[in-house]
Design an enzyme around this catalytic site. Structure first.
Site, PDB file in Angstrom:
ATOM      1  N   GLY A 104     -15.863   5.414  -2.835  1.00  0.00           N
ATOM      2  CA  GLY A 104     -15.203   5.924  -1.729  1.00  0.00           C
ATOM      3  C   GLY A 104     -15.063   4.871  -0.587  1.00  0.00           C
ATOM      4  O   GLY A 104     -14.680   5.596   0.560  1.00  0.00           O
ATOM      5  N   ASP A 154      -4.493   1.212  -9.314  1.00  0.00           N
ATOM      6  CA  ASP A 154      -5.796   0.817  -9.425  1.00  0.00           C
ATOM      7  C   ASP A 154      -6.289   0.568 -10.767  1.00  0.00           C
ATOM      8  O   ASP A 154      -6.882  -0.321 -11.234  1.00  0.00           O
ATOM      9  CB  ASP A 154      -6.851   1.856  -8.823  1.00  0.00           C
ATOM     10  N   GLU A 183       0.980  -1.336   0.086  1.00  0.00           N
ATOM     11  CA  GLU A 183       0.140   0.143   0.128  1.00  0.00           C
ATOM     12  C   GLU A 183       0.769   1.236   0.105  1.00  0.00           C
ATOM     13  O   GLU A 183       1.812   1.284   0.493  1.00  0.00           O
ATOM     14  CB  GLU A 183      -0.882  -0.103   1.256  1.00  0.00           C
TER      15      GLU A 183
HETATM   16  P1  ADP Z   1     -12.568   4.703  -4.348  1.00  0.00           P
HETATM   17  O1  ADP Z   1     -11.907   4.665  -5.676  1.00  0.00           O
HETATM   18  O2  ADP Z   1     -11.728   4.331  -3.234  1.00  0.00           O
HETATM   19  O3  ADP Z   1     -14.060   4.132  -4.219  1.00  0.00           O
HETATM   20  P2  ADP Z   1     -12.221   7.547  -4.978  1.00  0.00           P
HETATM   21  O4  ADP Z   1     -12.381   8.857  -3.963  1.00  0.00           O
HETATM   22  O5  ADP Z   1     -11.047   7.354  -5.572  1.00  0.00           O
HETATM   23  O6  ADP Z   1     -12.716   6.420  -3.916  1.00  0.00           O
HETATM   24  O7  ADP Z   1     -13.420   7.746  -6.002  1.00  0.00           O
HETATM   25  C1  ADP Z   1     -14.677   7.833  -5.458  1.00  0.00           C
HETATM   26  C2  ADP Z   1     -15.594   8.843  -6.630  1.00  0.00           C
HETATM   27  O8  ADP Z   1     -15.440   8.469  -7.820  1.00  0.00           O
HETATM   28  C3  ADP Z   1     -16.755   9.140  -6.164  1.00  0.00           C
HETATM   29  O9  ADP Z   1     -16.963  10.214  -5.340  1.00  0.00           O
HETATM   30  C4  ADP Z   1     -17.284   9.665  -7.360  1.00  0.00           C
HETATM   31  O10 ADP Z   1     -17.075  10.819  -8.053  1.00  0.00           O
HETATM   32  C5  ADP Z   1     -16.633   8.706  -8.616  1.00  0.00           C
HETATM   33  N1  ADP Z   1     -17.438   7.345  -8.890  1.00  0.00           N
HETATM   34  C6  ADP Z   1     -17.070   6.090  -8.536  1.00  0.00           C
HETATM   35  N2  ADP Z   1     -18.064   5.409  -9.090  1.00  0.00           N
HETATM   36  C7  ADP Z   1     -19.215   6.090  -9.647  1.00  0.00           C
HETATM   37  C8  ADP Z   1     -20.390   5.501 -10.188  1.00  0.00           C
HETATM   38  N3  ADP Z   1     -20.833   4.541 -10.307  1.00  0.00           N
HETATM   39  N4  ADP Z   1     -21.125   6.798 -10.639  1.00  0.00           N
HETATM   40  C9  ADP Z   1     -20.586   8.024 -10.647  1.00  0.00           C
HETATM   41  N5  ADP Z   1     -19.358   8.230  -9.852  1.00  0.00           N
HETATM   42  C10 ADP Z   1     -18.720   7.408  -9.591  1.00  0.00           C
HETATM   43 MG    MG Z   2     -10.313   5.624  -6.185  1.00  0.00          MG
END
Ligand code: ADP
Ligand code: MG
Length: 374
Positions: free
Chosen positions: A105, A152, A16
Site C-alpha cells: 500500500g 505495474d 502516472e
Molecule cells: P501497492 O501495490 O501500491 O503496494 P495495493 O493496494 O495495490 O498497493 O496492494 C496492497 C495489497 O496487496 C495489500 O493490502 C495486500 O492485500 C496485498 N499484498 C501485497 N504484498 C503482500 C504480501 N507480501 N503478503 C500478503 N499480501 C500482500
Molecule cells: Mg498495487
C-alpha cells in the site's frame, strides 16, 4: 518440482494514470520485492501463506479462487493461480509461501510484485512473460477487483537492471515495451524514494473514480483512447457541444500532458539532460496535485521539501492518495534532503518518513527450481 522466484517492486519515473488511458509510462523495478517459494502438493489442493502481518493462510481449489469467491490478500496470490488456468497454463497443486520487503500500500506495487513472484514460481519460469503479465493483470482486475491499468505487472515482469521501460499502452492489452538506459548514479545522482507512510488500497474507490472520470472525458471528446490526443487536439475538441465540464477537463489535461511529458523525459535521458528530466518530474507532480487531484498533504510536503533541499525534480509515484514520492538529487545533497523532509514531517507531527534508494533493478526471475535459471 520445488521452485523459488523473486519479483521486484517498481517505481514509476513519470507517466502516472496514463496506462488505462492508452498512454505512455516510464517505470523502473527497485531492489525491494517479493520472494515466493512453491512446493508441489499431493492432494490436488492449493495453499498460499504470507509473512505479512495479519495475512491468514488460504487453502482451496482453483475454483475457490475465482472472482467473487475469494477476498483479502489471498485474492492476489491464489487469484494469480486461477488466472493462469484461465489462460490455459496448467498449474499443478501447490503450496506457496511468500515473503516480501516491499511495504504494502505504499505505491511501490507490492501487489504486482506478489502476483509476479507467485506466477513465476508456479510456472517455474517456463511460461512467456507476456502470458504472466496477462495472468497477473487478470488476477488484480477480476479476482481482487482493483481497476488498475497494466503498468505495474508489465514493469515488474519485464524490467531490466540499469534501465527504465518505456511502456506504450496505445494497444491496451498488448503494450509495446522498449528499454531506456537509466543510470542516475553514473551522473552522481540519487533517486531517493520517500515513503510518506500514508497507506492506500487501490481496491478502494478513489482510483476507480479517476478511471471513470477519464472514461467520461474520452466519451465526450470522442477520443479513444484519451492518451492518444495531443494537447492541440484536446483544445480543439473541447469546444462547442463536446466541451468538458471542469472536472473532466482537468483529468483530460493531466493525461494528455503527462503523455507528452513522458515522451520529453525519454528525450532528456537520451541527452543525459538530468536537469530537464527533473523539471518534467516536478511538472508531473503539479499536474497530479492540481489537475488529477490524487496527491495528499504528505506527498506535497515531501516534494516541496525535496525541491527546497536541492532536488532536480520530485514527484509522487504510483496511483496516489498516499504512498511514495521520488526525488532526483545530487548525491552530496541526499543527507540534507532526508533531513529536510524528516524535519518537515516532524514539525507537523506526522509519522517519520522512510527513505530508500531507487536503483533500477531486474525484473521477476526464477531463483531456483529449473536447469534454466533466467
Ligand atoms: P501497492 O501495490 O501500491 O503496494 P495495493 O493496494 O495495490 O498497493 O496492494 C496492497 C495489497 O496487496 C495489500 O493490502 C495486500 O492485500 C496485498 N499484498 C501485497 N504484498 C503482500 C504480501 N507480501 N503478503 C500478503 N499480501 C500482500
Ligand atoms: Mg498495487
Amino acid at each position: 518440482m520445488e521452485s523459488t522466484a523473486r519479483a521486484p517492486g517498481r517505481v514509476n519515473l513519470i507517466g502516472e494514470h496514463t496506462d488505462y488511458n492508452g498512454g505512455l509510462c516510464l517505470p523502473i523495478a527497485i531492489p525491494a520485492g517479493t520472494t515466493a517459494h512453491a512446493r508441489p502438493r499431493p492432494d490436488g489442493r492449493y495453499r498460499v501463506s504470507s509473512t505479512m502481518p495479519g495475512a491468514e493462510p488460504w487453502e482451496g481449489s482453483l475454483d475457490d479462487a475465482a472472482p467473487g469467491r475469494i477476498d483479502g490478500w489471498a485474492a492476489y496470490a491464489a487469484g494469480t493461480l486461477w488466472a493462469l488456468r484461465e489462460l490455459d497454463v496448467a498449474v499443478p497443486a501447490l503450496e506457496i509461501a511468500v515473503d516480501a520487503d516491499v511495504p504494502p500500500g505504499s505505491g511501490l506495487s507490492s501487489s504486482a510484485s506478489l502476483e509476479a513472484a507467485v506466477a513465476v514460481a508456479a510456472t517455474v519460469g517456463r511460461v512467456p512473460l507476456d502470458v504472466l503479465v496477462s495472468a497477473c493483470r487478470l488476477a488484480e482486475n477480476d479476482v481482487v477487483g482493483a481497476p488498475t491499468g497494466g503498468l505495474d505487472q508489465t514493469a515488474v515482469l519485464h524490467a531490466r537492471v540499469g534501465h527504465a521501460l518505456l511502456v506504450d499502452f496505445a494497444n491496451g492489452d498488448e503494450p509495446a515495451i522498449s528499454e531506456v538506459a537509466f543510470d542516475p548514479a553514473d551522473a552522481g545522482l540519487d533517486l531517493v524514494v520517500i515513503d510518506t507512510r500514508v497507506r492506500h488500497a487501490h481496491a478502494d474507490g478513489g482510483y476507480g473514480d479517476r478511471r471513470a472520470e477519464c472514461e467520461r472525458a474520452a466519451h465526450i471528446l470522442q477520443a479513444r483512447p484519451l492518451g492518444a490526443l495531443t494537447t492541440g487536439e484536446l483544445a480543439s475538441r473541447d469546444t462547442g457541444a463536446q466541451h468538458l465540464d471542469g472536472v473532466a477537463r482537468r483529468r483530460a489535461r493531466h493525461v494528455v500532458r503527462e503523455v507528452e511529458r513522458v515522451r520529453d523525459a525519454v528525450d532528456t535521458l537520451a541527452h543525459h539532460d538530468w536537469a530537464a528530466f527533473g523539471l518534467l518530474m516536478t511538472a508531473s507532480h503539479h499536474s497530479l496535485r492540481d489537475d488529477f487531484e490524487v496527491s495528499c498533504d504528505e506527498l506535497d510536503v515531501a516534494v516541496d521539501a525535496a525541491l527546497a533541499a536541492g532536488a532536480l525534480g520530485a514527484r509522487m509515484t504510483g496511483g496516489g492518495f498516499g504512498g511514495c514520492a521520488i526525488a532526483l538529487v545530487p548525491r552530496d545533497h541526499t543527507p540534507r534532503l532526508r533531513r529536510a523532509i524528516s524535519g518537515a514531517f516532524a514539525a507537523r507531527t506526522w509519522q517519520r518518513p522512510d527513505f530508500r534508494r531507487g536503483s533500477p533493478a531486474a525484473g521477476a526471475r526464477l531463483i531456483s527450481g529449473d536447469d534454466q535459471v533466467r
